[in-house]
Design an enzyme around this catalytic site. Structure first.
Site, mmCIF file in Angstrom:
data_model
loop_
_atom_site.group_PDB
_atom_site.id
_atom_site.type_symbol
_atom_site.label_atom_id
_atom_site.label_comp_id
_atom_site.label_asym_id
_atom_site.label_seq_id
_atom_site.Cartn_x
_atom_site.Cartn_y
_atom_site.Cartn_z
ATOM 1 N N GLY A 128 41.559 -55.536 42.408
ATOM 2 C CA GLY A 128 41.974 -54.436 41.547
ATOM 3 C C GLY A 128 42.961 -53.575 42.297
ATOM 4 O O GLY A 128 42.580 -52.669 43.023
ATOM 5 N N GLY A 156 42.599 -48.958 44.851
ATOM 6 C CA GLY A 156 42.535 -50.162 45.670
ATOM 7 C C GLY A 156 43.690 -50.239 46.640
ATOM 8 O O GLY A 156 43.509 -50.536 47.835
ATOM 9 N N ASN A 177 33.588 -45.799 39.080
ATOM 10 C CA ASN A 177 32.919 -44.581 38.611
ATOM 11 C C ASN A 177 31.628 -44.847 37.864
ATOM 12 O O ASN A 177 31.475 -45.869 37.212
ATOM 13 C CB ASN A 177 33.844 -43.839 37.637
ATOM 14 C CG ASN A 177 34.937 -43.084 38.352
ATOM 15 O OD1 ASN A 177 34.700 -42.492 39.391
ATOM 16 N ND2 ASN A 177 36.140 -43.111 37.789
ATOM 17 N N LYS A 219 27.190 -36.924 41.192
ATOM 18 C CA LYS A 219 28.614 -36.894 40.825
ATOM 19 C C LYS A 219 28.771 -36.736 39.303
ATOM 20 O O LYS A 219 29.718 -36.106 38.824
ATOM 21 C CB LYS A 219 29.349 -38.148 41.326
ATOM 22 C CG LYS A 219 30.876 -37.965 41.264
ATOM 23 C CD LYS A 219 31.693 -39.073 41.909
ATOM 24 C CE LYS A 219 33.184 -38.714 41.860
ATOM 25 N NZ LYS A 219 34.059 -39.873 42.050
ATOM 26 N N ASN A 246 31.282 -34.837 36.432
ATOM 27 C CA ASN A 246 32.124 -35.731 35.621
ATOM 28 C C ASN A 246 31.753 -35.717 34.138
ATOM 29 O O ASN A 246 32.645 -35.764 33.280
ATOM 30 C CB ASN A 246 32.028 -37.178 36.133
ATOM 31 C CG ASN A 246 32.841 -37.415 37.402
ATOM 32 O OD1 ASN A 246 32.525 -38.290 38.181
ATOM 33 N ND2 ASN A 246 33.871 -36.619 37.619
ATOM 34 N N ASN A 250 35.135 -34.263 32.701
ATOM 35 C CA ASN A 250 35.949 -35.373 32.203
ATOM 36 C C ASN A 250 35.862 -35.442 30.678
ATOM 37 O O ASN A 250 36.842 -35.754 30.007
ATOM 38 C CB ASN A 250 35.476 -36.705 32.802
ATOM 39 C CG ASN A 250 35.856 -36.858 34.264
ATOM 40 O OD1 ASN A 250 35.770 -35.908 35.038
ATOM 41 N ND2 ASN A 250 36.268 -38.047 34.652
ATOM 42 N N SER A 260 40.392 -37.750 36.062
ATOM 43 C CA SER A 260 40.944 -39.105 35.936
ATOM 44 C C SER A 260 40.823 -39.637 34.507
ATOM 45 O O SER A 260 41.741 -40.297 34.010
ATOM 46 C CB SER A 260 40.243 -40.047 36.905
ATOM 47 O OG SER A 260 38.841 -40.052 36.666
ATOM 48 N N GLU A 317 37.050 -44.919 30.954
ATOM 49 C CA GLU A 317 35.760 -45.508 31.367
ATOM 50 C C GLU A 317 34.612 -44.743 30.718
ATOM 51 O O GLU A 317 33.867 -44.017 31.385
ATOM 52 C CB GLU A 317 35.672 -45.498 32.886
ATOM 53 C CG GLU A 317 36.738 -46.404 33.530
ATOM 54 C CD GLU A 317 36.724 -46.357 35.047
ATOM 55 O OE1 GLU A 317 36.814 -45.245 35.614
ATOM 56 O OE2 GLU A 317 36.624 -47.425 35.663
#
Lengths: 315, 315
Positions: free
Chosen positions: B13, B18, B109, B192, B196, B200, B263, B275
Site C-alpha cells: 500500500g 506507506g 485505522n 484513539k 476519531n 472525523n 484524514s 474508512e
C-alpha cells in the site's frame, strides 16, 4: 360569541400557505385581507391570486391586500402563516388586528408557536392548526399546488375544541379543505413530530436527499424509526401517548410518497432559513426538562443548526 | 527469533503513509521493498522517493519497487498501509511475502484490521500500529509532510509486547519516528477512537468543516463530548477503561489544532472512499454485541454511510 356569517379574516405571512388558504376562504365567501410586503404591487394591480392545482386553475379576485396591519384593523380570525424564524415581528403585526373576540390561529410547524402567540394575545385568543398540504409560491401572488387542498387539524391552546373552533373548521371545509377540530392540539403536534423529526431532519443531514433515499437505505430507515421512538418517549413523559402501531404507520406511509422533499429540505435547498427550533430544538428542550434523553435528536439538532447556518451563509 | 540487523521490510500500500515510513526506514538502513502499481514507472525511472518536510527536504534512494509481491518474496516485516476499503486484496498480496517468522503489521485505522490479518496470516504473525502523523502524497513517490515524523504506538495482537515488537519500535526510533511498544494494542485502539469517532465524523456530517468549526459551535462540541462518552462506555464494556480526564484531554487538545481536517474529511472532500467501517461500523457492532447502546454513533454511522456513498458517486 359565534363567528359571524361572513367572518373577517386576516392573513399574516403571505407565503404559499397563507396565500393558499386565504384564497380558498375568500372564494368561499369570507372577507379576507392579506398582509403582504414584496408581492403587494403585483397583487394589487392584478387584483387576484392565481392558483394552479391538478383539478383546476382558478383565481381569487378581488383581493384586499395591505402592507400595514392598521390598514386592515380588527378582524374575527387571524391566520398566522409567517415562517417561525420571523415570529419576533408578531409583536408589532398583531395588535392592530385584535378585538377581544379575535381568534389568532398559528398555522406554523412544530412546538412553541402557540406559547409565543399566547404571550402576545392571551391564552384565550390562541389557537393552532396542523396543515397537511404541499403548495409552492411560484411568483407574486401565484401558487402551484402539488398536494392540495390537503387536510387540517384545528385546535385550541390548552383547551378542548369549543364552538368557535368548530365553526372555523366548517369554514375551511366549505373552502374545500378537509378540516377537523381536535380536543387535544398538544397531542396532535407531538404526533406530527413523529414523522417530521426524522424525515425532515435526515433528508437534510444525509446530504439533501428526498425521502425515498432514506427509505431505501436500511441504516437510515432504522435511524428514522429510532428517532420516532425518541419522540414517542418524550411525548409519553409529557402526557401524550403515541402507540407503537402509530409509529409503524408513519414508517409505512413514507415509501409510497416516492422522492418526496419535506418542506424543511425545500427551504434548505433554496437557501432559505429552516425552522430548526420548533421541529427539533423545542421538542428536545421539553424532553430534557422532563428528564427524557433524546440522544439522536440532540445530535441531529446540532448538525442541522450547523448545516442550515451554512445554507444561509452560502446563499 | 530476533529481527536481523538489517531487516527486509515490505510496504503493502504505497499511499502517503506507506511511502513515508518506508522511505524513513530505508534511509535508516533497512532493506525496504515497496509494492506499488500506479506510481511504479515514475518511481523506478527516478529511483527515489521525494519527501518534503518542515525541517528538511530529502530523498530515499535507491528504491526497490515491484508491482507483484512474488517479485519481493518473503520478508522479516510487512507493513500494511492499504486503505481498509481495499483489505479484500490482502488475501492475494500477502502470501508471497510470508515466512514463518514474518511480522505483519497493520498501520490502518480503527477496529477490525488485526482480526482480518490474523485470519490470513495467523494470530502469532499479526501486529498493529497506531500512527499519529500528517502526510500527503502530492505526486508519484512524492510526499509533503505537515505533521511528521509524528509518533507511533506498536503492539501485538492479543498479546503483550514481546522482544521483536520492541526491536521494530527501535527501528522506527532509529528512522526518526517517536515509537513506543504497547502491551495493550486493543486499549490503544479504543483510546484513539475517542477522538476519531466524534471529530472525523462530525467534520463530515456537519457539512465538510474543519475541527475549528466543531469546537466553536457549542451544540456540536457538546455532541463531540457525548460521542466520546459513548465510545468510553462501549470500551468499558469490552474491558478497556477510559477515564473522564482522558476524555477531557481529547477535547482540550482540539482547539489548538486550528482548522484541522481529519484524514476522513480529506478523503471525503477529495471524493475518495472513507474508512467508515473501522472507525464507526466495527466499534458500533462490538458495542451492540456487548449490550451497550451507542445511539449517537449509530446515527452518525448511518449518515456517514450515505454521505460518503454520495461522495463516491459524484466523483
Amino acid at each position: 360569541m359565534d363567528l359571524p356569517e361572513s367572518p373577517r379574516i386576516a392573513i399574516v405571512g403571505s407565503g404559499a400557505i397563507g396565500l393558499y388558504y386565504g384564497a380558498r376562504l375568500a372564494r368561499a365567501g369570507a372577507r379576507v385581507s392579506f398582509l403582504m410586503r414584496s408581492d403587494l404591487p403585483v397583487v394589487r394591480s392584478r387584483n387576484s391570486i392565481i392558483v394552479r392545482e391538478k383539478a383546476e386553475q382558478w383565481q381569487a379576485s378581488p383581493v384586499i391586500a395591505e402592507d400595514q396591519p392598521a390598514a386592515i384593523g380588527p378582524v374575527d380570525v387571524v391566520l398566522v402563516a409567517l415562517k417561525t424564524t420571523a415570529n419576533a415581528s408578531l409583536a408589532e403585526l398583531l395588535p392592530p388586528l385584535l378585538a377581544p373576540h379575535t381568534m389568532v390561529v398559528t398555522l406554523q410547524n412544530g412546538l412553541g408557536n402557540e406559547e409565543q402567540l399566547a404571550a402576545l394575545v392571551g391564552e384565550e385568543r390562541t389557537y393552532g392548526a396542523l396543515c397537511f398540504i404541499g403548495v409552492n409560491r411560484v411568483g407574486p401572488g401565484e401558487l402551484q399546488g402539488f398536494h392540495t387542498p390537503g387536510s387540517m387539524t384545528l385546535g385550541e391552546f390548552r383547551r378542548a375544541a369549543g364552538p368557535k373552533v368548530r365553526q372555523l373548521a366548517d369554514w375551511f371545509q366549505r373552502a374545500g379543505v378537509r378540516c377537523i377540530a381536535s380536543d387535544d392540539l398538544h397531542a396532535a403536534r407531538w404526533r406530527k413530530l413523529v414523522w417530521n423529526v426524522p424525515f425532515n431532519g435526515l433528508c437534510i443531514a444525509a446530504g439533501g436527499v428526498a425521502t425515498d433515499v432514506v427509505c431505501s437505505d436500511p441504516a437510515l430507515l432504522a435511524e428514522a424509526r429510532a428517532l420516532m421512538h425518541e419522540v414517542a418517549a418524550a411525548a409519553a413523559a409529557l402526557g401524550v401517548s403515541i402507540p407503537e402501531k402509530f409509529i409503524e404507520s408513519q414508517i409505512d406511509v413514507t415509501p409510497p410518497m416516492g422522492p418526496y422533499k419535506p418542506s424543511s429540505l425545500i427551504d434548505h435547498l433554496a437557501g432559505r432559513e429552516v425552522e430548526v427550533e420548533p421541529i427539533w430544538g423545542e421538542p428536545l428542550r421539553r424532553a430534557v426538562a422532563a428528564g427524557v434523553a433524546m440522544p439522536r435528536v440532540a445530535l441531529l439538532y446540532a448538525l442541522l443548526q450547523q448545516l442550515t447556518k451554512r445554507g444561509r451563509n452560502e446563499r
